[in-house]
Design a protein around this motif. Sequence first.
Motif, PDB file in Angstrom:
ATOM      1  N   ASP A  72       0.793  -1.075   0.124  1.00 43.09           N
ATOM      2  CA  ASP A  72      -0.097  -0.103  -0.132  1.00 43.09           C
ATOM      3  C   ASP A  72       0.799   1.147   0.130  1.00 43.09           C
ATOM      4  O   ASP A  72       2.275   1.074  -0.109  1.00 43.09           O
ATOM      5  N   GLU A  73       0.384   2.536   0.145  1.00 46.89           N
ATOM      6  CA  GLU A  73       1.060   3.652  -0.160  1.00 46.89           C
ATOM      7  C   GLU A  73       2.092   3.570   1.020  1.00 46.89           C
ATOM      8  O   GLU A  73       3.094   4.530   0.843  1.00 46.89           O
ATOM      9  N   ASP A  74       2.021   3.246   2.060  1.00 48.75           N
ATOM     10  CA  ASP A  74       3.101   3.339   3.285  1.00 48.75           C
ATOM     11  C   ASP A  74       3.926   2.306   3.491  1.00 48.75           C
ATOM     12  O   ASP A  74       4.771   2.350   4.367  1.00 48.75           O
ATOM     13  N   THR A  75       3.758   1.252   2.731  1.00 49.15           N
ATOM     14  CA  THR A  75       4.586   0.115   2.777  1.00 49.15           C
ATOM     15  C   THR A  75       6.208   0.209   2.454  1.00 49.15           C
ATOM     16  O   THR A  75       6.431   0.825   1.349  1.00 49.15           O
ATOM     17  N   LEU A 127      16.045   7.743   1.222  1.00 53.69           N
ATOM     18  CA  LEU A 127      14.712   6.770   1.672  1.00 53.69           C
ATOM     19  C   LEU A 127      13.650   7.686   1.987  1.00 53.69           C
ATOM     20  O   LEU A 127      12.443   7.259   1.772  1.00 53.69           O
ATOM     21  N   ASP A 128      13.980   8.684   2.462  1.00 52.88           N
ATOM     22  CA  ASP A 128      12.915   9.744   2.811  1.00 52.88           C
ATOM     23  C   ASP A 128      11.765   9.958   1.410  1.00 52.88           C
ATOM     24  O   ASP A 128      10.666  10.160   1.714  1.00 52.88           O
ATOM     25  N   HIS A 129      12.496  10.074   0.448  1.00 47.42           N
ATOM     26  CA  HIS A 129      12.008  10.446  -0.850  1.00 47.42           C
ATOM     27  C   HIS A 129      11.403   9.087  -1.532  1.00 47.42           C
ATOM     28  O   HIS A 129      10.475   9.049  -2.538  1.00 47.42           O
ATOM     29  N   LEU A 130      11.918   7.916  -1.133  1.00 53.77           N
ATOM     30  CA  LEU A 130      11.799   6.771  -2.211  1.00 53.77           C
ATOM     31  C   LEU A 130      11.347   5.452  -1.425  1.00 53.77           C
ATOM     32  O   LEU A 130      10.864   4.528  -2.175  1.00 53.77           O
ATOM     33  N   ASP A 131      11.224   5.451  -0.137  1.00 54.93           N
ATOM     34  CA  ASP A 131      11.023   4.373   0.587  1.00 54.93           C
ATOM     35  C   ASP A 131       9.588   3.752   0.436  1.00 54.93           C
ATOM     36  O   ASP A 131       9.264   2.485   0.945  1.00 54.93           O
ATOM     37  N   ILE A 163       5.307   4.166  -1.755  1.00 51.12           N
ATOM     38  CA  ILE A 163       4.877   4.830  -2.948  1.00 51.12           C
ATOM     39  C   ILE A 163       4.368   6.134  -2.384  1.00 51.12           C
ATOM     40  O   ILE A 163       4.504   6.990  -3.268  1.00 51.12           O
ATOM     41  N   GLY A 164       3.842   6.426  -1.157  1.00 56.16           N
ATOM     42  CA  GLY A 164       3.226   7.679  -0.903  1.00 56.16           C
ATOM     43  C   GLY A 164       4.503   8.537  -0.592  1.00 56.16           C
ATOM     44  O   GLY A 164       4.510   9.720  -1.152  1.00 56.16           O
ATOM     45  N   ARG A 165       5.744   8.066  -0.382  1.00 55.97           N
ATOM     46  CA  ARG A 165       6.962   9.234  -0.253  1.00 55.97           C
ATOM     47  C   ARG A 165       7.136   9.715  -1.584  1.00 55.97           C
ATOM     48  O   ARG A 165       7.532  10.809  -1.997  1.00 55.97           O
TER      49      ARG A 165
END
Lengths: 81, 556
Positions: free
Chosen positions: A24-27, A62-66, A68-70
């Motif tokens: 999901d978006e936050d995984t 990883l803040d930007h890429l970890d 889907i939501g990020r």
Amino acid sequence: MTLSKELLLEFVEEKLGVDAAEVDEDTPLFSSGIIDSASMVDLIVFVESEGNVKFGPDDITLDHLDSIGRILRFVADRHEQ
Amino acid sequence: MENLFELVARHAGQSEPRIAVSKWRPGDGFVETSYGELSREAKRFAALFAQLTPAQAMIPMLVGKSADSIACMLGAASADRPFCFLNTKYRGPQVAAILDGIDASICIADAAGLVALRGAWRDHPRIARTRWVVVGEPALTGISAEAAEDLQRVADVILLGEHDRHGARGAEEEVRRHGSARANVEATCLFTSGSTGAPKGVLISEADLMRRVATEISWFALTKEDVLLSILPFSFDVGLNQLMTALAVGAELVLLDSWLPADIVSTTEKRKVTGISGVPSIWQDLINSGVRFDKGGRHASLRYITISGGSLSRKYLEQLPSVAPGVEIFKTYGQTEAFRATSLRPEDYQNKLESVGKAFPGVRLYVVRDDGTRCRVGEIGEVVHTGLGIMMGYLERTDGNRELSEKLRKNPFHGQDDPSPFAVFTGDLGYLDDEGYLFLKGRQDGMLKVMGNRVYPQEVINQIVTLPGVREAVVSGVTRADGQTVVVAFVALLRGAELSAAAVRKMLSAKLPAFMIPKEIVFVQQMPRTPSGKPDQRRLVEEYTAGDREGVAPCA
């Protein structure tokens, strides 16, 4: 075409071999080990071309890429600037 | 010599609370754990292990890096049980083989471990037969929560996140009374990806582990004021040793699950990191990324970095000081079977760039010929290690006695000058220069013979990476269907670079003798990596010989 959640999920499933139903978006994708770090370059190339953004050296975090939501937030922030 | 748990308990007992671990989470910043909290959690785990497992049972842990996984390790040490960290890049077959090998009745897992195991219990009854203790940090969400539910259907699972850590009562009594680290008792088992592919367990004794820790503390001049950045997994000897030294000295260990240069550099700034242990691929990525350390400004805290666990090509060795100006660079060399063998001190870096330095205190090194006699200065032979850091043996021989093998032999140089009874024959080729510095030439089994000439892959790699646009290269011998061994280069390019195989060969012909020039140049999009971050040579060759053009796709 603009980058969307659906498009990213499709990429994750088809190119990175992860069942989209599990994500999901936050995984967390990389820090959790779901996606191998070796796939990050492919993901960045995809996000750059589909999202019409450019990652500078300081942006590849990883803040930007970890998740889907990020990724979507990063792309949206870039377009606002 | 005190054992690790007692050292930690001592730091916990100090009046001023000290941070033991800080863990970075994307978006959330750093979560800190003090030595006091770590020590308390460790006691709870100790009680749990004492309750769930027979005495001396080895405690396998399929976990990422977290305060919980560290507490688990300390708990095992305190309950007098050897621990072993399993890499979360392992999948079902490797985990099942290891559980079998150590005869495990329980295994610890966290979110990362559950993700690694997803579904594997169906194909591997050994996994379903194991009792799983699931630690709650980091919290289970999405995939890992589903995996935990799924696992609960087939196996006995204890979820510690929602559990009261049963057995917390009376924990004090479980803590080991005898404090000294023992030479004949296993402290840990490290798994290496042996050359055949199946993970091989290397047993390390308590006393040896603590001696390694003490040696490294003095080598890097560590104190409790240090803040060490942990990028490498604990299942890898370099990562584990960094964890142990930080705990033993009372320093802060910063856990980072990212290998990205921008994350490393910003974490170094935020936590005021003083030391980083890294493998070649980390520094290579940093050099190529365009980010750098600023010792005069936001990275003033950074004292040293290490290049461990493999060799960095000459080109990158030359460039590294410019992305970390003013930071001390240590090179270290060792094997899982025989820990730190040598280190190159920062003051020698420029003069002996391609050397891995001199023997570590307590270690003796020899370079020997095939007939066992010692090589002359400059003559290439096999590197032999005696003294500090020698394994007890491989896992399959667990009776506490060292059993000899191809790698572990009686010390042929045993005598007054070298009291070590055993020697590790490393399988690495190298030579000593006239000042006693060791230079490595590659693996014995990686050396190629082409038309009667010896080819050392690293020499070829060093030249390939100097070509414009090349990021990384692996050179290997591949036996073709007709029985001929040919030199094949696997080359990864920098982003946006274009290069043809013909151009590579043409440029190399000005730099290398003809027999060293690879017959085939295979361009790879991404260099596959082993769990410890080295290029995965076996996979490259397998995919190449299988003609699998998806994994190793020519891209130019």
